[in-house]
Write a protein that holds these residues in place. Structure first.
Motif, PDB file in Angstrom:
ATOM      1  N   ALA A  29       0.817  -1.223   0.395  1.00 32.96           N
ATOM      2  CA  ALA A  29       0.441  -0.270  -0.024  1.00 32.96           C
ATOM      3  C   ALA A  29       0.662   1.565   0.064  1.00 32.96           C
ATOM      4  O   ALA A  29       1.958   1.340   1.160  1.00 32.96           O
ATOM      5  N   ASP A  32      -1.096   6.823   0.972  1.00 28.79           N
ATOM      6  CA  ASP A  32      -2.797   7.741   0.183  1.00 28.79           C
ATOM      7  C   ASP A  32      -3.160   9.009   1.235  1.00 28.79           C
ATOM      8  O   ASP A  32      -3.792   9.854   0.961  1.00 28.79           O
ATOM      9  N   ASP A  33      -2.025   8.680   2.183  1.00 25.89           N
ATOM     10  CA  ASP A  33      -2.427  10.630   2.823  1.00 25.89           C
ATOM     11  C   ASP A  33      -1.950  12.189   2.624  1.00 25.89           C
ATOM     12  O   ASP A  33      -0.283  12.240   2.152  1.00 25.89           O
ATOM     13  N   GLY A  50       4.576  -0.015   4.962  1.00 23.29           N
ATOM     14  CA  GLY A  50       4.212  -1.604   5.771  1.00 23.29           C
ATOM     15  C   GLY A  50       5.652  -1.178   5.533  1.00 23.29           C
ATOM     16  O   GLY A  50       6.180  -3.248   5.898  1.00 23.29           O
ATOM     17  N   TYR A  85      -0.069   8.746  10.868  1.00 25.38           N
ATOM     18  CA  TYR A  85      -0.330   8.333   9.365  1.00 25.38           C
ATOM     19  C   TYR A  85       0.941   7.308   8.951  1.00 25.38           C
ATOM     20  O   TYR A  85       0.068   5.868   9.103  1.00 25.38           O
ATOM     21  N   GLY A  88       0.650   4.234  12.041  1.00 28.55           N
ATOM     22  CA  GLY A  88      -0.388   3.779  12.412  1.00 28.55           C
ATOM     23  C   GLY A  88      -0.883   2.545  10.681  1.00 28.55           C
ATOM     24  O   GLY A  88      -1.563   1.682  10.433  1.00 28.55           O
ATOM     25  N   HIS A  89       0.635   2.227  10.175  1.00 31.93           N
ATOM     26  CA  HIS A  89      -0.112   2.206   8.185  1.00 31.93           C
ATOM     27  C   HIS A  89       1.911   1.444   8.409  1.00 31.93           C
ATOM     28  O   HIS A  89       1.795   0.594   7.261  1.00 31.93           O
ATOM     29  N   ALA A  93       1.695  -2.698  12.259  1.00 35.98           N
ATOM     30  CA  ALA A  93      -0.093  -1.821  12.644  1.00 35.98           C
ATOM     31  C   ALA A  93      -1.256  -3.186  11.929  1.00 35.98           C
ATOM     32  O   ALA A  93      -1.975  -2.670  13.447  1.00 35.98           O
ATOM     33  N   THR A  95      -3.131  -3.167  10.255  1.00 31.21           N
ATOM     34  CA  THR A  95      -4.069  -2.947   9.217  1.00 31.21           C
ATOM     35  C   THR A  95      -4.178  -4.223   8.021  1.00 31.21           C
ATOM     36  O   THR A  95      -5.212  -3.745   7.281  1.00 31.21           O
ATOM     37  N   ARG A  97      -2.518  -4.011   6.185  1.00 30.80           N
ATOM     38  CA  ARG A  97      -0.889  -3.310   4.980  1.00 30.80           C
ATOM     39  C   ARG A  97      -0.104  -3.555   4.711  1.00 30.80           C
ATOM     40  O   ARG A  97       1.157  -2.683   4.267  1.00 30.80           O
ATOM     41  N   GLY A  98       0.863  -3.401   5.862  1.00 38.03           N
ATOM     42  CA  GLY A  98       1.826  -4.387   5.849  1.00 38.03           C
ATOM     43  C   GLY A  98       2.317  -5.577   5.864  1.00 38.03           C
ATOM     44  O   GLY A  98       1.635  -6.257   4.829  1.00 38.03           O
TER      45      GLY A  98
END
Length: 157
Positions: A29, A32-33, A50, A85, A88-89, A93, A95, A97-98
């Motif tokens: 990922a 995207d921020d 990630g 951010y 958190g990603h 994390a 999520t 996405r890692g």
């Protein structure tokens, strides 16, 4: 009428592609921020969070006075937003996405400061020195030299 269900199936498959590709290790990922992409992308590709554990991103954001030889000056609220951010990603994390395969090589208490120092990176990028000296590459952190879709999360070039 028969085309409508086929379109729904096709749309579902396309929506699932990043997850399928991620599981295969080809997609990570991307950032995207908007703030993180803008600030980090001013000097280098905004690396997918990630690729490092959260503790590494926190360490990097706490020491912006010497960010790989450069001083990065940010308002405190922007630095906090970017750190939140990234953490958190991060790869650890949870999520989704890692990169579990990438993170499993990081010591449990390890705080790698560079993606390029991760043993998983080193194994996948075990190239002769001449590759790294190529004028199109120059540095191991220049992902886009070989992975043309890196800024979009594609690393299987």
């Amino acid at each position: 009428m028969a085309r409508f269900p086929a379109l729904i199936v096709a749309a579902c498959l396309l929506a699932a592609m990043p997850a399928i590709s991620h599981a295969g290790g080809k997609y990570v990922a991307p950032v995207d921020d908007p703030l993180t992409r803008k600030v980090c992308g001013e000097c280098h590709m905004a690396f997918p969070p990630g690729f490092l554990p959260g503790r590494s991103w926190s360490a990097l954001m706490r020491d912006l006075s010497d960010h790989f030889g450069e001083e990065v000056v940010l308002p405190a609220e922007q630095a906090a937003q970017i750190e939140a951010y990234l953490v958190g990603h991060a790869g650890d994390a949870g999520t989704g996405r890692g990169l579990r395969d990438f993170m499993r090589w990081v010591a449990p208490d390890g705080v790698p400061r560079r993606i390029t120092e991760n043993p998983a990176f080193l194994r996948e990028h075990d190239f002769p020195d001449r590759v790294w000296r190529d004028p199109k590459v120059v540095t191991k952190s220049n992902c886009q030299a070989c992975h043309t879709g890196a800024d979009r999360g594609w690393f299987d070039d």
